[in-house]
Write a protein that holds these residues in place. Structure first.
Motif, mmCIF file in Angstrom:
data_model
loop_
_atom_site.group_PDB
_atom_site.id
_atom_site.type_symbol
_atom_site.label_atom_id
_atom_site.label_comp_id
_atom_site.label_asym_id
_atom_site.label_seq_id
_atom_site.Cartn_x
_atom_site.Cartn_y
_atom_site.Cartn_z
ATOM 1 N N CYS A 7 0.803 -1.228 0.000
ATOM 2 C CA CYS A 7 0.000 0.000 0.000
ATOM 3 C C CYS A 7 0.836 1.277 0.000
ATOM 4 C CB CYS A 7 -0.987 0.001 1.160
ATOM 5 S SG CYS A 7 -0.237 0.059 2.800
ATOM 6 N N ASN A 8 1.957 1.296 0.627
ATOM 7 C CA ASN A 8 2.790 2.503 0.658
ATOM 8 C C ASN A 8 3.674 2.624 -0.586
ATOM 9 O OD1 ASN A 8 1.935 3.562 3.238
ATOM 10 N ND2 ASN A 8 2.936 1.770 4.103
ATOM 11 N N LYS A 9 4.063 1.510 -1.122
ATOM 12 C CA LYS A 9 4.895 1.529 -2.323
ATOM 13 C C LYS A 9 4.140 2.146 -3.506
ATOM 14 C CE LYS A 9 7.604 -1.288 -5.416
ATOM 15 N NZ LYS A 9 8.319 -2.504 -5.650
ATOM 16 N N PHE A 10 2.846 1.902 -3.576
ATOM 17 C CA PHE A 10 2.052 2.380 -4.695
ATOM 18 C C PHE A 10 1.182 3.588 -4.351
ATOM 19 C CE2 PHE A 10 3.081 -1.967 -5.866
ATOM 20 C CZ PHE A 10 3.565 -1.763 -7.144
ATOM 21 N N LYS A 11 1.402 4.216 -3.220
ATOM 22 C CA LYS A 11 0.687 5.436 -2.815
ATOM 23 C C LYS A 11 -0.837 5.266 -2.913
ATOM 24 C CE LYS A 11 4.627 7.587 -2.460
ATOM 25 N NZ LYS A 11 5.424 7.156 -1.370
ATOM 26 N N ILE A 51 1.054 -0.895 7.476
ATOM 27 C CA ILE A 51 -0.228 -0.256 7.813
ATOM 28 C C ILE A 51 -0.011 0.862 8.827
ATOM 29 C CG2 ILE A 51 -2.477 -0.623 8.940
ATOM 30 C CD1 ILE A 51 -2.312 -1.595 6.006
ATOM 31 N N GLU A 52 0.940 0.705 9.696
ATOM 32 C CA GLU A 52 1.265 1.753 10.669
ATOM 33 C C GLU A 52 1.706 3.040 9.962
ATOM 34 O OE1 GLU A 52 3.673 1.866 14.881
ATOM 35 O OE2 GLU A 52 4.467 0.611 13.262
ATOM 36 N N LYS A 53 2.381 2.920 8.821
ATOM 37 C CA LYS A 53 2.854 4.079 8.053
ATOM 38 C C LYS A 53 1.812 4.596 7.063
ATOM 39 C CE LYS A 53 6.466 1.777 6.563
ATOM 40 N NZ LYS A 53 7.693 1.409 5.841
ATOM 41 N N THR A 55 -1.037 6.425 5.245
ATOM 42 C CA THR A 55 -1.673 7.718 5.535
ATOM 43 C C THR A 55 -2.984 7.931 4.771
ATOM 44 O OG1 THR A 55 -0.335 8.804 3.827
ATOM 45 C CG2 THR A 55 0.518 8.843 6.102
ATOM 46 N N GLY A 56 -3.434 6.926 4.062
ATOM 47 C CA GLY A 56 -4.696 7.045 3.327
ATOM 48 C C GLY A 56 -5.881 6.650 4.197
ATOM 49 N N ASN A 57 -7.008 6.403 3.552
ATOM 50 C CA ASN A 57 -8.227 5.961 4.224
ATOM 51 C C ASN A 57 -8.186 4.441 4.353
ATOM 52 O OD1 ASN A 57 -9.422 8.642 4.179
ATOM 53 N ND2 ASN A 57 -9.564 8.319 1.985
ATOM 54 N N PHE A 58 -8.536 3.941 5.529
ATOM 55 C CA PHE A 58 -8.366 2.518 5.808
ATOM 56 C C PHE A 58 -9.649 1.906 6.362
ATOM 57 C CE2 PHE A 58 -6.791 -0.760 8.934
ATOM 58 C CZ PHE A 58 -6.527 -1.725 7.989
ATOM 59 N N LEU A 59 -10.124 0.857 5.692
ATOM 60 C CA LEU A 59 -11.281 0.088 6.151
ATOM 61 C C LEU A 59 -10.822 -1.329 6.455
ATOM 62 C CD1 LEU A 59 -14.377 -0.412 6.520
ATOM 63 C CD2 LEU A 59 -14.410 -1.041 4.085
ATOM 64 N N LEU A 60 -11.144 -1.791 7.651
ATOM 65 C CA LEU A 60 -10.861 -3.163 8.037
ATOM 66 C C LEU A 60 -12.180 -3.878 8.254
ATOM 67 C CD1 LEU A 60 -8.939 -5.448 8.965
ATOM 68 C CD2 LEU A 60 -9.218 -4.549 11.285
ATOM 69 N N SER A 61 -12.408 -4.947 7.526
ATOM 70 C CA SER A 61 -13.602 -5.779 7.708
ATOM 71 C C SER A 61 -13.179 -7.071 8.390
ATOM 72 C CB SER A 61 -14.253 -6.091 6.368
ATOM 73 O OG SER A 61 -14.656 -4.910 5.728
ATOM 74 N N ILE A 62 -13.887 -7.405 9.437
ATOM 75 C CA ILE A 62 -13.584 -8.599 10.221
ATOM 76 C C ILE A 62 -14.800 -9.517 10.209
ATOM 77 C CG2 ILE A 62 -13.077 -9.446 12.541
ATOM 78 C CD1 ILE A 62 -11.680 -6.794 13.064
ATOM 79 N N THR A 82 -2.286 3.978 12.961
ATOM 80 C CA THR A 82 -2.304 5.261 13.665
ATOM 81 C C THR A 82 -2.071 6.464 12.758
ATOM 82 O OG1 THR A 82 0.016 4.928 14.233
ATOM 83 C CG2 THR A 82 -1.625 4.248 15.873
ATOM 84 N N SER A 83 -1.543 6.244 11.570
ATOM 85 C CA SER A 83 -1.278 7.351 10.643
ATOM 86 C C SER A 83 -2.375 7.517 9.592
ATOM 87 C CB SER A 83 0.060 7.138 9.934
ATOM 88 O OG SER A 83 1.114 7.097 10.868
ATOM 89 N N ALA A 84 -3.362 6.639 9.605
ATOM 90 C CA ALA A 84 -4.426 6.692 8.600
ATOM 91 C C ALA A 84 -5.190 8.006 8.687
ATOM 92 C CB ALA A 84 -5.386 5.522 8.776
ATOM 93 N N LYS A 85 -5.518 8.549 7.529
ATOM 94 C CA LYS A 85 -6.305 9.776 7.460
ATOM 95 C C LYS A 85 -7.671 9.535 8.106
ATOM 96 C CE LYS A 85 -8.091 13.043 4.026
ATOM 97 N NZ LYS A 85 -8.116 13.338 2.574
ATOM 98 N N ARG A 86 -8.269 8.434 7.732
ATOM 99 C CA ARG A 86 -9.534 8.000 8.314
ATOM 100 C C ARG A 86 -9.479 6.492 8.395
ATOM 101 N NH1 ARG A 86 -15.696 8.438 5.993
ATOM 102 N NH2 ARG A 86 -16.585 7.224 7.677
ATOM 103 N N LYS A 87 -9.989 5.934 9.491
ATOM 104 C CA LYS A 87 -10.032 4.483 9.592
ATOM 105 C C LYS A 87 -11.373 4.054 10.169
ATOM 106 C CE LYS A 87 -7.697 3.714 14.042
ATOM 107 N NZ LYS A 87 -6.638 2.972 14.700
#
Length: 121
Positions: A7-11, A51-53, A55-62, A82-87
Motif C-alpha cells: 500500500c505505501n509503495k504504490f501510494k 499499515i502503521e505508516k 496515511t490514506g483511508n483505511f477500512l478493516l472488515s472482520i 495510527t497514521s491513517a487519514k480516516r479508519k
C-alpha cells in the motif's frame, strides 16, 4: 497481507482489507501443509509496519465468527493504523472466514466496499 505490504509503495489513497492474515518472515519461509503454524510470530509481521505508516483511508472488515485466523490477527491492523487519514472497522455479523459460500455476508461486504470506495476515492 499482500495489499498491506504494497500500500505505501504504490501510494494507495484508500485501502480495504477483509479478514486479513499477517505472516512473520519465519512463517513465510517455511513449507507448511496446513494453517496450523499460521500464528507463529504474526505479531512481528512487516504488514503491520506498513499499515502503521499508511496515511490514506483505511477500512478493516472482520468476520465475526472467523474460524481461520488466530484471535487478534486481523484486529491488529486496525490498532496499528495510527497514521491513517480516516479508519473504520466493520464487523460482518455471523460471518465465517470463507465468505464465498455465505450469500448474505457476501452481499453485505460487497455493499460496504462499494459505499466505502464511493466516498473515499
Amino acid at each position: 497481507y499482500i495489499a498491506a505490504m504494497l500500500c505505501n509503495k504504490f501510494k494507495v489513497k484508500s485501502l480495504a482489507l477483509t479478514a486479513p492474515a499477517a505472516y512473520s518472515l519465519n512463517v513465510m519461509n517455511i513449507q507448511r501443509d496446513d494453517d496450523s503454524q499460521l500464528d507463529i510470530g504474526f505479531e512481528k509481521s512487516d504488514s503491520y509496519r506498513e499499515i502503521e505508516k499508511f496515511t490514506g483511508n483505511f477500512l478493516l472488515s472482520i468476520c465475526e465468527l472467523d474460524d481461520c485466523l488466530p484471535k487478534g490477527m486481523a484486529e491488529e491492523y486496525f490498532d496499528v493504523a495510527t497514521s491513517a487519514k480516516r479508519k473504520e472497522q466493520f464487523i460482518l455479523k455471523g460471518a465465517y472466514h470463507a465468505i464465498s459460500p455465505q450469500p448474505i455476508s457476501r452481499k453485505e461486504i460487497k455493499e460496504k466496499l462499494i459505499d466505502w470506495f464511493s466516498k473515499m476515492l
